[in-house]
Scaffold this motif. Structure first.
Motif, PDB file in Angstrom:
ATOM      1  N   LEU A 195     -21.002 -21.329 -38.486  1.00 22.64           N
ATOM      2  CA  LEU A 195     -21.223 -22.685 -39.679  1.00 22.64           C
ATOM      3  C   LEU A 195     -20.266 -22.415 -40.599  1.00 22.64           C
ATOM      4  O   LEU A 195     -19.633 -23.331 -40.948  1.00 22.64           O
ATOM      5  N   LEU A 196     -19.828 -21.073 -40.981  1.00 21.94           N
ATOM      6  CA  LEU A 196     -19.023 -20.972 -42.062  1.00 21.94           C
ATOM      7  C   LEU A 196     -17.334 -21.229 -41.510  1.00 21.94           C
ATOM      8  O   LEU A 196     -16.547 -21.205 -42.456  1.00 21.94           O
ATOM      9  N   GLY A 197     -17.156 -21.283 -40.230  1.00 22.56           N
ATOM     10  CA  GLY A 197     -15.999 -21.486 -39.584  1.00 22.56           C
ATOM     11  C   GLY A 197     -15.573 -20.148 -38.895  1.00 22.56           C
ATOM     12  O   GLY A 197     -15.833 -18.963 -39.669  1.00 22.56           O
ATOM     13  N   THR A 198     -14.890 -20.180 -37.662  1.00 19.86           N
ATOM     14  CA  THR A 198     -14.679 -19.219 -37.131  1.00 19.86           C
ATOM     15  C   THR A 198     -13.141 -18.547 -37.397  1.00 19.86           C
ATOM     16  O   THR A 198     -12.366 -19.357 -37.525  1.00 19.86           O
ATOM     17  N   GLY A 256      -7.147 -37.015 -47.558  1.00 18.63           N
ATOM     18  CA  GLY A 256      -6.987 -35.942 -46.606  1.00 18.63           C
ATOM     19  C   GLY A 256      -6.769 -34.618 -47.244  1.00 18.63           C
ATOM     20  O   GLY A 256      -6.395 -34.554 -48.426  1.00 18.63           O
ATOM     21  N   MET A 257      -6.961 -33.454 -46.608  1.00 18.13           N
ATOM     22  CA  MET A 257      -6.887 -32.417 -46.976  1.00 18.13           C
ATOM     23  C   MET A 257      -6.759 -31.222 -45.771  1.00 18.13           C
ATOM     24  O   MET A 257      -7.261 -31.712 -44.516  1.00 18.13           O
ATOM     25  N   ASP A 258      -6.148 -29.948 -46.052  1.00 13.22           N
ATOM     26  CA  ASP A 258      -6.381 -28.979 -45.232  1.00 13.22           C
ATOM     27  C   ASP A 258      -7.242 -28.184 -45.051  1.00 13.22           C
ATOM     28  O   ASP A 258      -7.535 -27.199 -44.239  1.00 13.22           O
ATOM     29  N   GLY A 259      -8.092 -27.965 -46.422  1.00 15.16           N
ATOM     30  CA  GLY A 259      -9.039 -26.911 -46.841  1.00 15.16           C
ATOM     31  C   GLY A 259      -9.507 -26.962 -47.964  1.00 15.16           C
ATOM     32  O   GLY A 259      -8.983 -27.795 -48.807  1.00 15.16           O
ATOM     33  N   PHE A 260     -10.436 -25.929 -48.416  1.00  9.68           N
ATOM     34  CA  PHE A 260     -10.965 -25.973 -49.391  1.00  9.68           C
ATOM     35  C   PHE A 260     -10.761 -24.515 -50.091  1.00  9.68           C
ATOM     36  O   PHE A 260     -10.460 -23.622 -49.483  1.00  9.68           O
ATOM     37  N   ILE A 283     -20.181 -27.676 -46.407  1.00 10.65           N
ATOM     38  CA  ILE A 283     -18.823 -28.411 -46.624  1.00 10.65           C
ATOM     39  C   ILE A 283     -18.186 -28.262 -45.420  1.00 10.65           C
ATOM     40  O   ILE A 283     -17.450 -29.299 -44.758  1.00 10.65           O
ATOM     41  N   ARG A 284     -18.066 -27.163 -44.895  1.00 14.39           N
ATOM     42  CA  ARG A 284     -17.044 -26.866 -43.570  1.00 14.39           C
ATOM     43  C   ARG A 284     -17.662 -27.746 -42.445  1.00 14.39           C
ATOM     44  O   ARG A 284     -17.045 -28.224 -41.632  1.00 14.39           O
ATOM     45  N   LYS A 285     -19.118 -27.678 -42.227  1.00 18.44           N
ATOM     46  CA  LYS A 285     -19.708 -28.158 -41.036  1.00 18.44           C
ATOM     47  C   LYS A 285     -19.514 -29.719 -41.302  1.00 18.44           C
ATOM     48  O   LYS A 285     -19.098 -30.395 -40.260  1.00 18.44           O
ATOM     49  N   LEU A 286     -19.850 -30.348 -42.294  1.00 16.60           N
ATOM     50  CA  LEU A 286     -19.667 -31.697 -42.815  1.00 16.60           C
ATOM     51  C   LEU A 286     -18.206 -32.295 -42.435  1.00 16.60           C
ATOM     52  O   LEU A 286     -18.033 -33.544 -42.180  1.00 16.60           O
ATOM     53  N   THR A 287     -17.190 -31.535 -42.924  1.00 14.64           N
ATOM     54  CA  THR A 287     -15.851 -32.147 -43.076  1.00 14.64           C
ATOM     55  C   THR A 287     -15.018 -31.447 -42.000  1.00 14.64           C
ATOM     56  O   THR A 287     -13.959 -32.020 -41.556  1.00 14.64           O
ATOM     57  N   ILE A 326     -10.053 -13.898 -56.972  1.00 17.72           N
ATOM     58  CA  ILE A 326      -9.912 -14.778 -55.783  1.00 17.72           C
ATOM     59  C   ILE A 326      -9.978 -13.923 -54.565  1.00 17.72           C
ATOM     60  O   ILE A 326      -9.761 -12.745 -54.438  1.00 17.72           O
ATOM     61  N   GLU A 327     -10.780 -14.243 -53.432  1.00 14.43           N
ATOM     62  CA  GLU A 327     -10.717 -13.645 -52.185  1.00 14.43           C
ATOM     63  C   GLU A 327     -10.431 -14.584 -51.109  1.00 14.43           C
ATOM     64  O   GLU A 327     -10.774 -15.733 -51.014  1.00 14.43           O
ATOM     65  N   THR A 328      -9.685 -14.166 -49.988  1.00 14.41           N
ATOM     66  CA  THR A 328      -9.525 -14.728 -48.770  1.00 14.41           C
ATOM     67  C   THR A 328     -10.914 -14.749 -48.047  1.00 14.41           C
ATOM     68  O   THR A 328     -11.787 -14.012 -48.230  1.00 14.41           O
ATOM     69  N   PHE A 329     -11.110 -16.118 -47.599  1.00 17.58           N
ATOM     70  CA  PHE A 329     -12.579 -16.352 -47.244  1.00 17.58           C
ATOM     71  C   PHE A 329     -12.484 -15.941 -45.525  1.00 17.58           C
ATOM     72  O   PHE A 329     -11.741 -16.280 -44.753  1.00 17.58           O
ATOM     73  N   TYR A 330     -13.465 -14.685 -45.255  1.00 20.70           N
ATOM     74  CA  TYR A 330     -13.586 -14.442 -43.872  1.00 20.70           C
ATOM     75  C   TYR A 330     -15.024 -14.861 -43.506  1.00 20.70           C
ATOM     76  O   TYR A 330     -15.979 -14.378 -44.113  1.00 20.70           O
ATOM     77  N   PRO A 331     -15.260 -15.769 -42.492  1.00 16.58           N
ATOM     78  CA  PRO A 331     -16.556 -16.193 -42.221  1.00 16.58           C
ATOM     79  C   PRO A 331     -17.293 -15.006 -41.791  1.00 16.58           C
ATOM     80  O   PRO A 331     -18.551 -14.980 -42.129  1.00 16.58           O
TER      81      PRO A 331
END
Ligand SMILES: Nc1nc2c(ncn2[C@@H]2O[C@H](COP(=O)(O)OP(=O)(O)OP(=O)(O)O)[C@@H](O)[C@H]2O)c(=O)[nH]1
Ligand SMILES: [Mg+2]
Length: 481
Positions: A85-88, A240-244, A261-265, A281-286
């Motif tokens: 759900l959060l993205g792989t 359009g966008m490449d990410g959040f 947000i990830r799931k819907l877009t 700030i942190e890099t996002f790790y699902p």
């Protein structure tokens, strides 16, 4: 961050982990509870619906029968679904092959664009890159100054032109300036609006056409909850966008937006911001996020390691013996053997949530396993089968045989008794963990692991991993088993 959802999901999953058998009704009940927890956390309804349906399907298809910890298996499915759900995988920042990368940040007013631009620049700088930030906010002169001040604070170049009314021109000039200064990243901070409007979109479109950013990132304030999904969709449709980048996840935001947000877009979350300070700030790790939400520490890695290295047949045999109260020193010996196969104790303890901070690494000594195995090897067959007969004189003899002190033998026996007691409780179905081990919630369900890995001994004095006191080197184990 996600505290309330996290607490709820942890309660649900720890109930599950303890189950030796999982029925369809158990799964149904768990899914009902998960659905409620997600909705309360403000996760979008359609996302919840699909997520739960998908997970139910996976649970039904899972080979819970063949697994020696069915509850744990289910929890693993929940976790994997959450990761999906959060993205792989980690969504890395794109770097332009030319060596000069333009990143543009957009979003609603007050979402945190300016702060994030500087946070990102600081992160890149720390990574050895040479970033520059630029403000193209021509609507609010103070906005450019705000960026300038923040950038100065972290020692990053900043380009602003408060006199110029043309955002596109400023963006172009910023590119030239950044290239001139041999910067390899340019982060463009744009003007925010209170609502999504056509004029703003048009301006952003023109800037994009002119400077061709490699990364178009939408900055979303997690505090706006469900609305974040609509905002994201509008930006996606218009430009359009490449990410959040999700901001303000440190507040009491329920965080549901981040999950939806990830799931819907279909676009990845690249960073999360957790405070006003420039390094929040942190890099996002699902995976990490899912583990944080489920409060799992690195239990999954632990389980994976166990399933690769532990002889399941042996663990199953032991579990049976524990359940029948037949647990003796031969079992403890083979647990030590299994533990040795899994790697260093320091590594293993680090993976147990709740244990990591509580155990002093210096107190953990991998040689203790060898010592303990030597002690058991010095016992007679009869002693190993029936530890009750180990009186003082026998213990003295064993200590001498193993080259350790009597107190080391006593310690091992204490550990054995604690494990045996835990096994007994486990066989009765109710296991209360020792104080401070609450985070391990899973031990109960870890059944085979608790025994199979000798973790049962964790409850013992000082975790039973302390250094032995014996000075002499232990003799090599003799094949008396
Ligand atoms: N607690 C918290 N506050 C944040 C975070 N990110 C930004 N803020 C705060 O939110 C407020 C708005 O941040 P800005 O960076 O000015 O937002 P912006 O999107 O540039 O706003 P406009 O330029 O007006 O559209 C500031 O007070 C920031 O300190 C965060 O992750 N956590
Ligand atoms: Mg701003």
């Amino acid at each position: 961050m996600f505290e309330s959802l996290s607490t709820k999901l942890q309660n649900i999953t720890s109930k599950m982990r303890g189950k030796a058998r999982v029925t369809d009704d158990d799964i149904k009940e768990m899914m009902r509870e998960i659905r409620m927890a997600l909705l309360e956390a403000d996760v979008n309804y359609s996302v919840v619906k699909e997520f739960v349906a998908d997970m139910t399907e996976k649970c039904k298809g899972a080979d819970v029968q063949g697994s020696f910890t069915p509850g744990q298996q289910i929890v693993k499915i929940v976790r994997e679904s959450l990761v999906e759900l959060l993205g792989t995988g980690e969504a890395k920042l794109v770097t332009d092959p030319s060596g000069f990368t333009v990143i543009i940040l957009y979003g609603l007013q007050g979402a945190g664009k300016t702060t994030t631009a500087v946070k990102l620049a600081k992160l890149l700088k720390k990574d050895g890159k040479k970033p520059m930030v630029a403000s193209v906010d021509v609507h609010r002169p103070a906005a450019a100054r705000q960026l300038e001040v923040l950038a100065k604070g972290v020692g990053v170049d900043c380009y602003i032109d408060p006199e110029c009314p043309d955002a596109v021109k400023i963006a172009r000039d910023a590119v030239d300036r950044a290239k001139y200064l041999l910067c390899n990243y340019l982060i463009i901070d744009t003007a925010g609006r209170t609502v999504v409007d056509d004029e703003m979109m048009e301006e952003l479109k023109q800037i994009n056409n002119s400077v061709k950013p490699s990364e178009k990132l939408l900055v979303v304030d997690a505090m706006i909850g469900q609305e974040a999904v609509n905002v994201a969709q509008s930006f996606e449709d218009a430009i359009g966008m490449d990410g959040f980048i999700m901001t303000k996840l440190d507040g009491d935001a329920r965080g549901g937006a981040a999950l939806s947000i990830r799931k819907l877009t279909g676009k990845p979350i690249k960073y999360i911001c957790v405070g006003e300070k420039v390094d929040a700030i942190e890099t996002f790790y699902p995976q990490r996020m899912a583990d944080r939400i489920l409060g799992m520490g690195d239990v999954i890695s632990l389980i994976e390691r166990a399933s690769v290295n532990v002889d399941e047949e042996e663990a199953r045999k032991q579990l049976g013996r524990m359940m029948n109260n037949e647990y003796d020193l031969n079992d403890l010996y083979s647990q030590f053997e299994q533990m040795k196969k899994m790697g260093s104790l320091k590594d293993l303890v680090g993976m147990i949530p709740g244990a990591a901070g509580k155990v002093n690494e210096d107190d953990i000594d991998d040689a203790i396993i060898d010592h303990n195995m030597a002690i058991i090897s010095s016992m007679t067959k009869k002693e190993r089968k029936n530890p009750k007969i180990l009186d003082a004189s026998r213990r003295k003899r064993i200590a001498a045989g193993a080259g350790v002190s009597v107190s080391d033998v006593n310690k091992l026996m204490q550990q054995y008794e604690t494990s045996a007691k835990l096994m007994k409780q486990m066989s009765k179905g109710g296991l209360k963990l020792p104080k401070g081990m609450g985070g391990m919630g899973g031990l109960k369900g870890l059944g085979g692991m608790g025994g199979g890995m000798g973790l049962g001994g964790l409850g013992g004095g000082g975790l039973g991993f302390g250094k032995p006191q014996g000075k002499k080197k232990p003799k090599k184990k003799k094949g008396r088993r």
